[in-house]
Design an enzyme around this catalytic site. Structure first.
Site, PDB file in Angstrom:
ATOM      1  N   ARG A  16       0.813  -1.224   0.000  1.00  0.00           N
ATOM      2  CA  ARG A  16       0.000   0.000   0.000  1.00  0.00           C
ATOM      3  C   ARG A  16       0.844   1.270   0.000  1.00  0.00           C
ATOM      4  O   ARG A  16       0.335   2.359  -0.283  1.00  0.00           O
ATOM      5  CB  ARG A  16      -0.945  -0.001   1.211  1.00  0.00           C
ATOM      6  CG  ARG A  16      -2.178  -0.874   1.001  1.00  0.00           C
ATOM      7  CD  ARG A  16      -3.089  -0.834   2.211  1.00  0.00           C
ATOM      8  NE  ARG A  16      -2.607  -1.684   3.287  1.00  0.00           N
ATOM      9  CZ  ARG A  16      -3.164  -1.751   4.490  1.00  0.00           C
ATOM     10  NH1 ARG A  16      -4.211  -0.992   4.776  1.00  0.00           N
ATOM     11  NH2 ARG A  16      -2.677  -2.552   5.413  1.00  0.00           N
ATOM     12  N   THR A  79       1.374 -12.665  10.822  1.00  0.00           N
ATOM     13  CA  THR A  79       2.199 -12.260  11.968  1.00  0.00           C
ATOM     14  C   THR A  79       2.573 -13.434  12.862  1.00  0.00           C
ATOM     15  O   THR A  79       3.659 -13.469  13.437  1.00  0.00           O
ATOM     16  CB  THR A  79       1.452 -11.196  12.790  1.00  0.00           C
ATOM     17  OG1 THR A  79       0.133 -11.681  13.106  1.00  0.00           O
ATOM     18  CG2 THR A  79       1.329  -9.889  12.016  1.00  0.00           C
ATOM     19  N   GLY A 140      -7.992  -4.862  14.631  1.00  0.00           N
ATOM     20  CA  GLY A 140      -8.492  -5.998  15.377  1.00  0.00           C
ATOM     21  C   GLY A 140      -9.167  -5.531  16.659  1.00  0.00           C
ATOM     22  O   GLY A 140      -8.672  -4.619  17.329  1.00  0.00           O
ATOM     23  N   ASN A 170      -6.704  -3.675  19.193  1.00  0.00           N
ATOM     24  CA  ASN A 170      -5.385  -4.273  19.368  1.00  0.00           C
ATOM     25  C   ASN A 170      -4.370  -3.430  18.614  1.00  0.00           C
ATOM     26  O   ASN A 170      -4.522  -3.187  17.420  1.00  0.00           O
ATOM     27  CB  ASN A 170      -5.413  -5.699  18.823  1.00  0.00           C
ATOM     28  CG  ASN A 170      -4.046  -6.339  18.784  1.00  0.00           C
ATOM     29  OD1 ASN A 170      -3.154  -5.975  19.551  1.00  0.00           O
ATOM     30  ND2 ASN A 170      -3.876  -7.308  17.898  1.00  0.00           N
ATOM     31  N   ASN A 228       0.819   2.205   7.126  1.00  0.00           N
ATOM     32  CA  ASN A 228       0.606   1.267   6.022  1.00  0.00           C
ATOM     33  C   ASN A 228       0.571   1.941   4.659  1.00  0.00           C
ATOM     34  O   ASN A 228       0.621   1.255   3.639  1.00  0.00           O
ATOM     35  CB  ASN A 228      -0.708   0.503   6.233  1.00  0.00           C
ATOM     36  CG  ASN A 228      -0.620  -0.439   7.415  1.00  0.00           C
ATOM     37  OD1 ASN A 228       0.318  -1.212   7.520  1.00  0.00           O
ATOM     38  ND2 ASN A 228      -1.592  -0.357   8.312  1.00  0.00           N
ATOM     39  N   LYS A 351      33.750  25.963   1.261  1.00  0.00           N
ATOM     40  CA  LYS A 351      33.815  24.513   1.139  1.00  0.00           C
ATOM     41  C   LYS A 351      35.196  24.009   1.560  1.00  0.00           C
ATOM     42  O   LYS A 351      36.220  24.516   1.111  1.00  0.00           O
ATOM     43  CB  LYS A 351      33.495  24.112  -0.301  1.00  0.00           C
ATOM     44  CG  LYS A 351      33.750  22.643  -0.640  1.00  0.00           C
ATOM     45  CD  LYS A 351      34.985  22.525  -1.489  1.00  0.00           C
ATOM     46  CE  LYS A 351      35.288  21.098  -1.845  1.00  0.00           C
ATOM     47  NZ  LYS A 351      36.570  20.970  -2.585  1.00  0.00           N
ATOM     48  N   TYR A 387      40.541  24.243  -8.578  1.00  0.00           N
ATOM     49  CA  TYR A 387      40.387  23.023  -9.373  1.00  0.00           C
ATOM     50  C   TYR A 387      40.906  23.253 -10.788  1.00  0.00           C
ATOM     51  O   TYR A 387      40.510  24.213 -11.455  1.00  0.00           O
ATOM     52  CB  TYR A 387      38.897  22.647  -9.399  1.00  0.00           C
ATOM     53  CG  TYR A 387      38.569  21.347 -10.075  1.00  0.00           C
ATOM     54  CD1 TYR A 387      39.289  20.184  -9.810  1.00  0.00           C
ATOM     55  CD2 TYR A 387      37.508  21.271 -10.975  1.00  0.00           C
ATOM     56  CE1 TYR A 387      38.959  18.985 -10.415  1.00  0.00           C
ATOM     57  CE2 TYR A 387      37.162  20.067 -11.594  1.00  0.00           C
ATOM     58  CZ  TYR A 387      37.895  18.932 -11.306  1.00  0.00           C
ATOM     59  OH  TYR A 387      37.573  17.751 -11.910  1.00  0.00           O
ATOM     60  N   ALA A 423      42.555  44.967  -5.757  1.00  0.00           N
ATOM     61  CA  ALA A 423      41.297  44.581  -6.391  1.00  0.00           C
ATOM     62  C   ALA A 423      41.522  44.241  -7.849  1.00  0.00           C
ATOM     63  O   ALA A 423      42.313  44.894  -8.546  1.00  0.00           O
ATOM     64  CB  ALA A 423      40.277  45.703  -6.263  1.00  0.00           C
ATOM     65  N   ARG A 440      47.250  42.897 -12.547  1.00  0.00           N
ATOM     66  CA  ARG A 440      46.242  43.287 -13.516  1.00  0.00           C
ATOM     67  C   ARG A 440      46.911  44.190 -14.539  1.00  0.00           C
ATOM     68  O   ARG A 440      47.976  44.763 -14.294  1.00  0.00           O
ATOM     69  CB  ARG A 440      45.092  44.012 -12.827  1.00  0.00           C
ATOM     70  CG  ARG A 440      45.490  45.291 -12.128  1.00  0.00           C
ATOM     71  CD  ARG A 440      44.395  45.814 -11.236  1.00  0.00           C
ATOM     72  NE  ARG A 440      44.785  47.085 -10.628  1.00  0.00           N
ATOM     73  CZ  ARG A 440      44.357  47.518  -9.457  1.00  0.00           C
ATOM     74  NH1 ARG A 440      43.553  46.772  -8.739  1.00  0.00           N
ATOM     75  NH2 ARG A 440      44.740  48.690  -8.986  1.00  0.00           N
TER      76      ARG A 440
END
Length: 459
Positions: A16, A79, A140, A170, A228, A351, A387, A423, A440
């Site tokens: 289910r 069961t 039950g 139950n 369920n 990171k 990287y 900068a 630069r």
């Protein structure tokens, strides 16, 4: 003290749920349902825990690991048949065995303990955990005689019109005298609407032998919810979220809007922390006193110090110090260590970086694979270029350095203590201590250029 054992029923596929994931592995507040059951049984100091597995057995075993012994139910025949699979491990042992379903993640340790204690005090052969339901459909029914003694349990599909009116249900959790359980379970038949071997039939068998059967009723129906389908899963999530949030609030945490705050079990939060709406806190996160989280922040497996503020940001698998200010819209990725009194501002991504005390990256920067000292200022638009397409390299920025806006630091590279990077620079070589590095092109002004271009277009 009586020996205590537990059997967890976790063999069903859960059709289910309409899922490829086995039912007991569906998470409630980020943790598999069956793990919640184990977590609540663990404080009872059981002598042995057995989990009955069937569908997805290997995956269930992988998740539970050495927390339990296992027995295989090759065919799902009910069961009663499932419990019988634990016979080889438990049948010769003296003591009390609790049987609980792996899809009941909300039953608390307190309830399990109370059930055990009641059963042993009553010296019963079996004790049923019951509750009353406003709508008992599908459950039950617990049928009592005129002396209010439990006679039997009738499954909904097998109940007659009178039995269907009974509202005591139950819950599927029981305590048994272990020897009595495995003796009686051999007598369970499958002559019923489902053609299955029902564990509740053990109750009637024991009664027929003159054994004492008792019932322990919990007033909290919600706690006994069996999951369920996805609707019940959502209900369980809501109930557990409320339970967790209320516990934190009772411990001195201010949760501004508990209905819109998600805190997984296992998170530790000290007093006088404030959690704003929309925040999600997961895993093994620890948040210390007087810290403020949110709104709309997502924290996973982090240690966060005192008096820190994290607004509209994401942080995972990292350590964040005291009096740190993060966000809005910052991202602290795994393996980062943020020192005390650090500022990580809007649209800054960090990171696998260690950032020293009182350093700042106030906005629009990427700092990855870096060792940043204390009192460092990282200007807007700075990138540690870590990287090369194959390998990651370390950028080291020593204490008191100043990195100007829009700088590219091409790793591996070291920016010396107290040095300045102008900068707009692209730094490819180490910068000595106390130096100014300008990398630069020299500015060239062409006077009158714009006028000449405009005149040329008119001609």
């Amino acid at each position: 003290m009586t020996n205590r054992y537990a059997v967890i029923l976790a063999a069903g596929q859960g059709t289910r749920m309409k899922s490829k994931l086995y039912k007991v592995l569906h998470p409630v507040m980020g943790r598999p349902m069956v793990q919640h059951v184990i977590d609540q049984l663990n404080p009872l100091q059981l002598d042995e825990l057995v989990t009955i597995v069937g569908f997805g057995a290997e995956r269930v075993k992988e998740i539970i690991g050495n927390q339990s012994e296992f027995a295989i139910q090759e065919e799902q025949l009910g069961t009663g048949h499932a419990v019988k699979m634990a016979e080889a491990l438990l049948k010769d042992k003296e003591g009390t065995t609790i049987v609980v379903c792996g899809d009941t993640p909300l039953i608390t340790s307190d309830t399990f303990s109370a059930l055990f204690n009641f059963h042993e005090k009553e010296q019963a052969s079996a004790t049923i955990l019951t509750t009353k339901a406003d709508d008992p459909t599908g459950y039950g029914r617990v049928i009592r005689n005129i002396d209010n003694e439990v006679e039997r349990i009738v499954e909904h599909k097998d109940a007659n019109e009178v039995e269907l009116q009974v509202d005591e249900i139950n819950t599927g959790t029981y305590c048994f005298d272990n020897q009595a359980l495995f003796a009686a379970i051999k007598e369970v038949s499958n002559e019923n609407a489902q053609g299955e071997y029902y564990l509740p039939d053990v109750i009637e068998i024991l009664r027929g032998k003159g054994d004492k059967v008792s019932a322990f009723m919990t007033e909290n129906f919600e706690e006994t919810l069996g999951v369920n389908d996805r609707v019940a899963l959502s209900k369980a999530e809501r109930i557990m979220k409320k339970r967790i949030n209320e516990q934190h609030m009772r411990n001195g945490v201010s949760i501004i809007d508990p209905d819109h705050t998600y805190i997984q079990p296992g998170v530790r939060i000290e007093q006088d922390v404030v959690i704003h709406p929309g925040s999600i806190i997961r895993g093994k996160t620890v948040i210390k006193e007087n810290t403020e989280i949110g709104p709309n922040s997502e924290i996973t497996n982090c240690e966060i110090g005192e008096e820190t503020v994290i607004k509209q940001s994401v942080a995972s698998d990292s350590k964040i110090g005291d009096r740190v200010n993060i966000g809005p819209f910052a991202h602290i990725r795994p393996e980062s260590t943020i020192g005390n009194e650090v500022k990580i501002g809007n649209f800054v991504e960090v990171k696998k970086t260690e950032m020293g005390d009182r350093s700042k990256a106030s906005h629009l920067s990427y700092i990855g694979d870096a060792d940043v000292g204390s009192n460092v200022n990282i200007g807007c638009g700075t990138i540690t270029v870590n990287y090369d397409g194959t390998n990651k390299y370390l950028t080291t920025i020593e204490d008191d350095a100043f990195i100007g806006c829009n700088s590219n630091l091409i790793a591996p590279v070291t920016i010396g203590k107290g040095s300045y990077v102008a900068a707009g620079s692209t730094i490819t070589n180490d910068v000595p201590r106390d130096a100014l590095s300008v990398a630069r092109s020299r500015q060239t002004n062409k006077e009158g250029y714009v006028s000449r271009i405009k005149n040329r277009k008119r001609d």
